[in-house]
Design an enzyme around this catalytic site. Structure first.
Site, short mmCIF file in Angstrom:
data_model
loop_
_atom_site.label_atom_id
_atom_site.label_comp_id
_atom_site.label_asym_id
_atom_site.label_seq_id
_atom_site.Cartn_x
_atom_site.Cartn_y
_atom_site.Cartn_z
N GLU A 94 55.64 34.39 57.11
CA GLU A 94 55.49 35.77 57.31
C GLU A 94 55.30 35.63 55.00
O GLU A 94 54.09 35.18 54.35
CB GLU A 94 56.44 36.84 56.75
N ASP A 101 65.63 50.97 58.24
CA ASP A 101 66.11 51.10 56.65
C ASP A 101 65.30 51.52 55.34
O ASP A 101 65.08 52.09 54.36
CB ASP A 101 67.28 50.42 56.88
N HIS A 121 59.47 44.78 66.46
CA HIS A 121 59.81 44.22 65.07
C HIS A 121 59.99 45.87 64.39
O HIS A 121 59.03 46.23 63.47
CB HIS A 121 59.14 43.51 64.62
N HIS A 131 61.91 47.91 60.75
CA HIS A 131 63.08 48.09 60.26
C HIS A 131 63.67 49.07 60.47
O HIS A 131 62.49 50.50 59.74
CB HIS A 131 62.73 47.21 58.96
N HIS A 139 63.15 35.30 60.43
CA HIS A 139 61.62 36.11 60.13
C HIS A 139 60.86 34.34 59.64
O HIS A 139 61.87 33.81 59.03
CB HIS A 139 61.17 36.71 58.92
N GLY A 198 64.47 38.99 54.81
CA GLY A 198 64.27 39.01 52.74
C GLY A 198 62.74 38.08 53.05
O GLY A 198 62.24 37.76 53.18
N ASP A 211 57.04 46.88 61.40
CA ASP A 211 57.55 46.26 60.95
C ASP A 211 58.59 47.56 59.75
O ASP A 211 59.39 47.54 60.17
CB ASP A 211 56.91 45.27 59.59
ZN LIG Z 1 60.14 42.34 59.53
#
Ligand SMILES: [Zn+2]
Length: 326
Positions: free
Chosen positions: A190, A14, A10, A12, A187, A160, A268
């Site tokens: 969370e 970007d 997991h 990201h 996701h 998101g 993350d």
């Molecule tokens: Zn995430």
């Protein structure tokens, strides 16, 4: 000396831009501005506030050259941490502000990640993210990209603001990837509670959940996750930063692990959250007494749940257990 072979599911892409790459893309950017505008605050009010801090990074990644430079740098950095298999995720529709086609963004990252991974001696897979605030059409567009690039080991995800936007606009996108046999994760648990996890399990039956940790608030749901062997991609430091838990010691990752859930540990992101994979495991050792054997056990659970070919999984398993080194 204990040498870890780590698996990160997991991450990201970007929101993991380094200061070095940021200054190459924006000459004149100072370290102070980077720390203020690229790093998420050490403690956020909620997921929505955290997500607001990601825009400066995404704004720099609007050309193929920028995506190439950043992807090469990120693969090099995670390999240096001891990560031998990683799944990099990003939302291609966020990289079109300067006119780049989303197809070009995906092609660039696919090619660069493959080349950089081979150079670093690690394996990587890409996951394309739709985002909760996307329209149904935007989500479908992202799903189409995942289907189109499926031969390049691309999976699908919905990320998101889980608390602010419903799942319903994204169901057609999931239907499309499910019909095409493209692997997917979601996701959930969370930015919202166990009811969100239940909704995702009921409607999408994923084999993996991004985070999923708030399932602990409903013991029956934890039993269901264990029974159905749903893998949880946990990102403990990020959750603490978001204010889900006051400290690592109060994060439910250890409780879920001891209960028998299949879990992995990831960062993350490398920039919005200031951590690394070795730091995550060091913190788990400090808070819960996790040993190198626990770390390796979690890494094996992670590779079992990975969106990788059987050959890659076997190679990574052998690196984790030390049958092959380097
Ligand atoms: Zn995430």
């Amino acid at each position: 000396m204990d040498r870890a072979a780590l698996v990160e599911l997991h991450l990201h892409l970007d929101i993991s831009i380094s200061f070095d790459v940021a200054t190459r893309l924006e000459p004149g950017l100072t370290r102070t501005d980077y720390e203020l505008d690229f790093r998420g605050p050490a403690r956020c009010g909620d997921l929505a506030e955290f997500l607001q801090t990601t825009s400066r990074q995404v704004a720099l990644l609007q050309s193929a050259d920028a995506l190439r430079l950043h992807t090469e740098d990120l693969v090099r950095r995670i390999a240096a941490e001891g990560v031998v298999y990683a799944e990099l995720r990003f939302a291609p529709l966020l990289h079109t502000a300067a006119g780049m086609a989303p197809e070009a963004a995906v092609e660039t990252v696919v090619e660069t990640a493959a080349r950089a991974s081979a150079g670093a001696g690690i394996d990587t897979t890409l996951i394309l993210c739709s985002l909760r605030h996307f329209s149904e059409a935007e989500s479908l567009r992202t799903a189409d990209l995942a289907v189109r690039f499926a031969d390049h080991a691309v999976a699908f995800d919905l990320a998101g603001d889980e608390g602010g936007f419903s799942l319903s606009d994204h169901l057609p996108a999931f239907r499309r990837v499910i019909d095409a046999g493209v692997p997917y994760t979601v996701h959930a648990g969370e930015g919202a509670g166990p009811e969100s996890v239940t909704e995702v399990l009921d409607l999408l039956a994923p084999k993996r959940l991004g985070h999923g940790v708030r399932a602990v608030e409903d013991p029956a749901l934890v039993e269901r996750i264990i029974r159905d062997q749903v893998h949880l991609e946990t990102c403990p430091s990020c959750n603490v930063q978001l204010g889900l838990y006051p400290s690592m010691a109060q994060h439910p990752v250890d409780q879920l692990y001891r209960a028998g859930a299949s879990i992995s540990v990831s960062t993350d992101s490398r920039t919005s959250t200031v951590t690394t994979m070795p730091e995550e495991f060091a913190a788990l050792g400090e808070s819960f007494g996790w040993t190198p054997a626990d770390r390796d056990r979690v890494s094996l659970m992670a590779i079992d749940a990975a969106f990788a070919s059987p050959e890659v999984k076997q190679r990574v398993r052998r690196r984790i257990t030390g049958e092959i080194t380097g």
